[in-house]
Scaffold this motif. Sequence first.
Motif, PDB file in Angstrom:
ATOM      1  N   VAL A   8     -36.733 -72.117  89.424  1.00 20.21           N
ATOM      2  CA  VAL A   8     -35.781 -71.975  88.325  1.00 20.21           C
ATOM      3  C   VAL A   8     -35.446 -70.491  88.207  1.00 20.21           C
ATOM      4  N   ARG A  61     -36.889 -67.240  85.737  1.00 24.29           N
ATOM      5  CA  ARG A  61     -37.858 -67.609  84.713  1.00 24.29           C
ATOM      6  C   ARG A  61     -39.031 -66.630  84.760  1.00 24.29           C
ATOM      7  N   ARG A  62     -39.289 -66.050  83.645  1.00 19.07           N
ATOM      8  CA  ARG A  62     -40.456 -65.173  83.600  1.00 19.07           C
ATOM      9  C   ARG A  62     -41.706 -66.020  83.430  1.00 19.07           C
ATOM     10  N   LYS A  63     -42.689 -65.719  84.170  1.00 21.93           N
ATOM     11  CA  LYS A  63     -43.952 -66.430  84.023  1.00 21.93           C
ATOM     12  C   LYS A  63     -44.647 -65.939  82.760  1.00 21.93           C
ATOM     13  N   PRO A  64     -45.349 -66.820  82.057  1.00 22.86           N
ATOM     14  CA  PRO A  64     -46.054 -66.367  80.853  1.00 22.86           C
ATOM     15  C   PRO A  64     -47.184 -65.409  81.228  1.00 22.86           C
ATOM     16  N   ARG A  65     -47.497 -64.563  80.309  1.00 22.66           N
ATOM     17  CA  ARG A  65     -48.627 -63.667  80.485  1.00 22.66           C
ATOM     18  C   ARG A  65     -49.914 -64.477  80.417  1.00 22.66           C
ATOM     19  N   HIS A  66     -50.803 -64.204  81.309  1.00 19.58           N
ATOM     20  CA  HIS A  66     -52.149 -64.768  81.185  1.00 19.58           C
ATOM     21  C   HIS A  66     -53.058 -63.594  80.865  1.00 19.58           C
ATOM     22  N   CYS A  67     -53.307 -63.444  79.605  1.00 14.67           N
ATOM     23  CA  CYS A  67     -53.965 -62.212  79.160  1.00 14.67           C
ATOM     24  C   CYS A  67     -55.457 -62.268  79.463  1.00 14.67           C
ATOM     25  N   PRO A  68     -56.056 -61.123  79.608  1.00 17.90           N
ATOM     26  CA  PRO A  68     -57.498 -61.096  79.910  1.00 17.90           C
ATOM     27  C   PRO A  68     -58.318 -61.563  78.721  1.00 17.90           C
ATOM     28  N   ARG A  96     -39.070 -78.093  84.558  1.00 16.78           N
ATOM     29  CA  ARG A  96     -39.356 -77.799  83.154  1.00 16.78           C
ATOM     30  C   ARG A  96     -39.704 -79.104  82.439  1.00 16.78           C
ATOM     31  N   ASP A 112     -44.342 -77.310  93.205  1.00 11.85           N
ATOM     32  CA  ASP A 112     -43.941 -75.987  92.715  1.00 11.85           C
ATOM     33  C   ASP A 112     -43.677 -75.032  93.862  1.00 11.85           C
TER      34      ASP A 112
END
Lengths: 457, 457, 457
Positions: free
Chosen positions: A447, A450-457, A364, A400
Amino acid sequence: MSVRKNLSNSVEAPPIDLHGLVRELFPINRSITGAGVRKTLAILARHSQLEIREVPSGTAVLDWEVPLEWNIRSATIRSLDGRCLVNFADNNLHVVGYSKPIHKEVSRAELAQHVHTLPDQPELIPYRTGYFADDWGFCMTDNLWQAMQDESYRIDIDSDLSPGSLTYGELFLPGELSDEVLITAHICHPSLANDNLSGIAVALALALRQAQRERRLSYRFLFIPATIGAITWLAHNESRLDRVCHGLVLTCVGDRGRFHYKKSRSGASIDGAMAHVLHHSGHPHEIMAFNPYGYDERQFCSPAFDLPMGCLMRSVHGTFPEYHTSADNPDFVRPEALDQSYAVVATLLDLLDANRTYVRTDGRGEPQLGRRGLYRAIAGQKEAGGASQMELLWVLNLADGKHSLLEMADRADIPFRRLQKAARLALDAELIKEVGGLRSYRPPQLVPNRRKPRHCP
Amino acid sequence: MSVRKNLSNSVEAPPIDLHGLVRELFPINRSITGAGVRKTLAILARHSQLEIREVPSGTAVLDWEVPLEWNIRSATIRSLDGRCLVNFADNNLHVVGYSKPIHKEVSRAELAQHVHTLPDQPELIPYRTGYFADDWGFCMTDNLWQAMQDESYRIDIDSDLSPGSLTYGELFLPGELSDEVLITAHICHPSLANDNLSGIAVALALALRQAQRERRLSYRFLFIPATIGAITWLAHNESRLDRVCHGLVLTCVGDRGRFHYKKSRSGASIDGAMAHVLHHSGHPHEIMAFNPYGYDERQFCSPAFDLPMGCLMRSVHGTFPEYHTSADNPDFVRPEALDQSYAVVATLLDLLDANRTYVRTDGRGEPQLGRRGLYRAIAGQKEAGGASQMELLWVLNLADGKHSLLEMADRADIPFRRLQKAARLALDAELIKEVGGLRSYRPPQLVPNRRKPRHCP
Amino acid sequence: MSVRKNLSNSVEAPPIDLHGLVRELFPINRSITGAGVRKTLAILARHSQLEIREVPSGTAVLDWEVPLEWNIRSATIRSLDGRCLVNFADNNLHVVGYSKPIHKEVSRAELAQHVHTLPDQPELIPYRTGYFADDWGFCMTDNLWQAMQDESYRIDIDSDLSPGSLTYGELFLPGELSDEVLITAHICHPSLANDNLSGIAVALALALRQAQRERRLSYRFLFIPATIGAITWLAHNESRLDRVCHGLVLTCVGDRGRFHYKKSRSGASIDGAMAHVLHHSGHPHEIMAFNPYGYDERQFCSPAFDLPMGCLMRSVHGTFPEYHTSADNPDFVRPEALDQSYAVVATLLDLLDANRTYVRTDGRGEPQLGRRGLYRAIAGQKEAGGASQMELLWVLNLADGKHSLLEMADRADIPFRRLQKAARLALDAELIKEVGGLRSYRPPQLVPNRRKPRHCP
């Protein structure tokens, strides 16, 4: 350029005199079986722990059968008044490989059916074989053949084809892991230097080198007659082939031409590793697509095996004028070219052995490098550990659990060796940890939750 | 070059005189419905087993409705003193398609609202239609229109728009498999030769050709009015569309321009097949991305259908000066260009029909070709079967149940036809076997339980 | 070119005088903590609903700790006869950031250990900091330093390093969806204009703009000290990071250089969106690969966060001669360059907010546009709605629930804004419908049970 020079300079000199070995092996008459092969392997075994295997004639190997053993003691063409015109004792190439014995007076017309020359290179003797041909033949310069205008000649070939065995050499160096790197060279060519005494010499030197080093991977070196030797080894090792995780056929690695790497059939990871090493070596080179012609990659990359093996050459077989002629002699092979080839493959093996996947202990943000003594005083200055700030940042950013060190190096376009040093610094500072070896690989502990962030279309 | 010439020369001459057919069809006045279409299809049916379908006006087809049928007998513009200035009998392009009947004296100003000319090409008559416009109009050369300076004119259009039907032709050739190749050409243009009498002629010749051959795939040929014809056929065949595994719209294939292939929306396998054929044809060509403008690929590639169809052209619609003018006449279309287009598509169909996936009967190493008579005597020499050693090695190496013959040919950069011959040799020697047809495809039986080698990171 | 001009002209002027704000903020002495940051944020808060956060010194944030607060009142170097040679009051760059207090007479030799100049740019003062160095220092022109040849000097730095807090500003604009766009600028640089008053000004203007608009997405703007500010914000917002679906670091956006967009570590969709906007902007630009050096993308794109964030610059840090010197002043920043940067990001935000996925209500064939008034009278003519026929055809063809509007625009190579207008026409005609928002996304209801055609090998 300094980076590239550093890299190729970083490998030590070969442990043996490569060109000296080529010269020592050159006079021996080799074929796919017989005394010449045994004599060659005996010389290699003087330097190393080579194990020599004998497989009896007639043994079924995949779609093939081990052939009769061929040995030859002498061969001549004489004029009827007794002058010796062609003598096998002068050049091993004078007799077509696997020629059957013959003692006979023949007309020039009949002899012409059995003579091979190179009209476009009239001063060179060609190399020809006829393993399964039940025939005989002579090779000579076209100049000589044109000068031989007698009506008849006396020919003698004192050879025999009889049950015996196929001989090959194998040298295995166990490592921490059972995954192995397979390096092969063919040993069936008579007095030809680049094809393939160069490959034999470089492979032996690499074997000696790896024997002296700590090894994470295991290493296997094969010295085999082309095609039938590869077929035989494959037939006898089928159940163990899944241990091969990288492989390389070495041939024609002694001339002054640029490097050529022919990729594996499957697009295996060795292709990327070799491309990386050549890219950062500073040597001119070319990466070639796989094709099913060439050396023993044809067998290793046949569809049901599909081993992850490429082929390293300098000049490509069939494309240089000395290929398969008497001009492929020890003068055609250069000491410095052999040493370069050795250094390139040694660098490759170091890379393969050291390539690992890391994960940040806490990924992080960037760690505070200053309090760990890892932050540069002045931008661009190198650390004592030999890694620059930028290399350390790359390792910390890509650790990673998904990028191998080689993948990091390629993405950063930095030589593997320098990222390896940065990884060492980061390991010592407990900023990263390794995620599994090859056999013992387990998914990285990221970690938790940990939720991965959204990668929105 | 010899390879490429071999390929295009390997297709026989068309079974009909393509340019003769273009000339025969040229004088007929066609539109999306009416007598001209029927007359055109009747001529095609004289050559073939064409089935002619009639769909009544008013039939709902997808988002559309089959329109009223339009027929026209005569149309003129006369001076008030009776001189005939424009006569539909001279050129079908003189009347805007679907013009309603009118018999009237009009001022030049009013007439100007209904006259179409090409000021930049003042000697050419434009082609115009107004299918759903409820209007009328004349097309003429700009030279003529500028010379017509009378205050008023007498106009007569003897046409009618009335319930009837939409007419199209369909020719189906069943094959061993129900999977079908769909070839379409539009038939709604009046006296225009390249757009699209060229497409009609080539499609008919291909249908006659395929009718005479053994067929693994089925073939369907459609001769349809553009847009509404495609919509109508799609509406009536929705449940059977999944049979279409390759498709091609043919248009503007008779001029001397380079070939243009517009890819399918979905990136279907026909795109690679056509690219292969064009690449090895030796003809200049260009591969274009799909776009939703053009011919009936707009309908076939609409999102819910998304058929695997491309479009073959020589010059591209809208980019050549003769497009949609009276200059698109039989002189603009060249016999040799038509024959080339025929040969290209015939080669494509042969490829599609023959493309299969093979697996080695024993893929471990190379088979011993010598004892099967398949090993070359001298490098580079061709075998009796017409395949060279290299082609045979490619087939033997890539016959792994994962590469179709086309994929092999592309990887080897060798014309499909030559790999096909090599595959025939290998089949005859029982070195490979086919893995399933299209419908009957089952996963290949690879060597049982062989573990694949690890390809380590 | 007219298309491109249209696009960038389509964004209104910024809601504030960007260059005026740069000039207003320039004289303030900023560092990573202290009064200068607070004064800066107070000015921004006069324009906006900025919330100002204080985080106490010593707070643990990820691997770091919030440092002591640094404030400075005055600093001078005087000759022993009392002449003031260097005065912090003249230029904030004269003192190394985080210099500890000192009051002392020092020899020139000792002073030399604490003096920073630029010998290659002898008229410029460098910018230097030493946040964690427990040291002090002065920066001056090399010309001045060379002229200072006294044996000793009197130095005074009236500063203090003491417990306080780190200050940053945050502005959140909720939208219809909780998915958010994160825009950040660093605020820790003293009197430097391009780095990063330009970023601060553009980010504030964008915040004011978005506050006035309907928002589908939410927007968050951060004004933070570099590194430690990003670390602090990330530490305090870990559980909410998955809301970030697009993000952008803004820096050096005020000079006349071409645009540079540095892609996200993960290859997030913002990379494609920004590339689209820059491509159609008509401005010269370059897309750069991610690397782990630079601004706060280093933190946001660290491996365990890996946020979908890129970085927009004009000239790249470290590559222009004014970088980190007294020449990076308000004259170096150009009003029109700031306005262009604002327009580019505003266009990006409009794109991100409007990007949706559509599906045809009936995707079988083209709909009959004529009876809906959507069919062009003349080819190429634009519709009243501002979309051309071609754009409408693209939307109708690619509205399959699998292509976002941006993907359509890229495939068609048409500016997003124009496809957006075409989609509006199609929506109004009920020819397409949206398939889910971001959070509420559900798979599209395609035509029920339609079997897809086979795409045969």
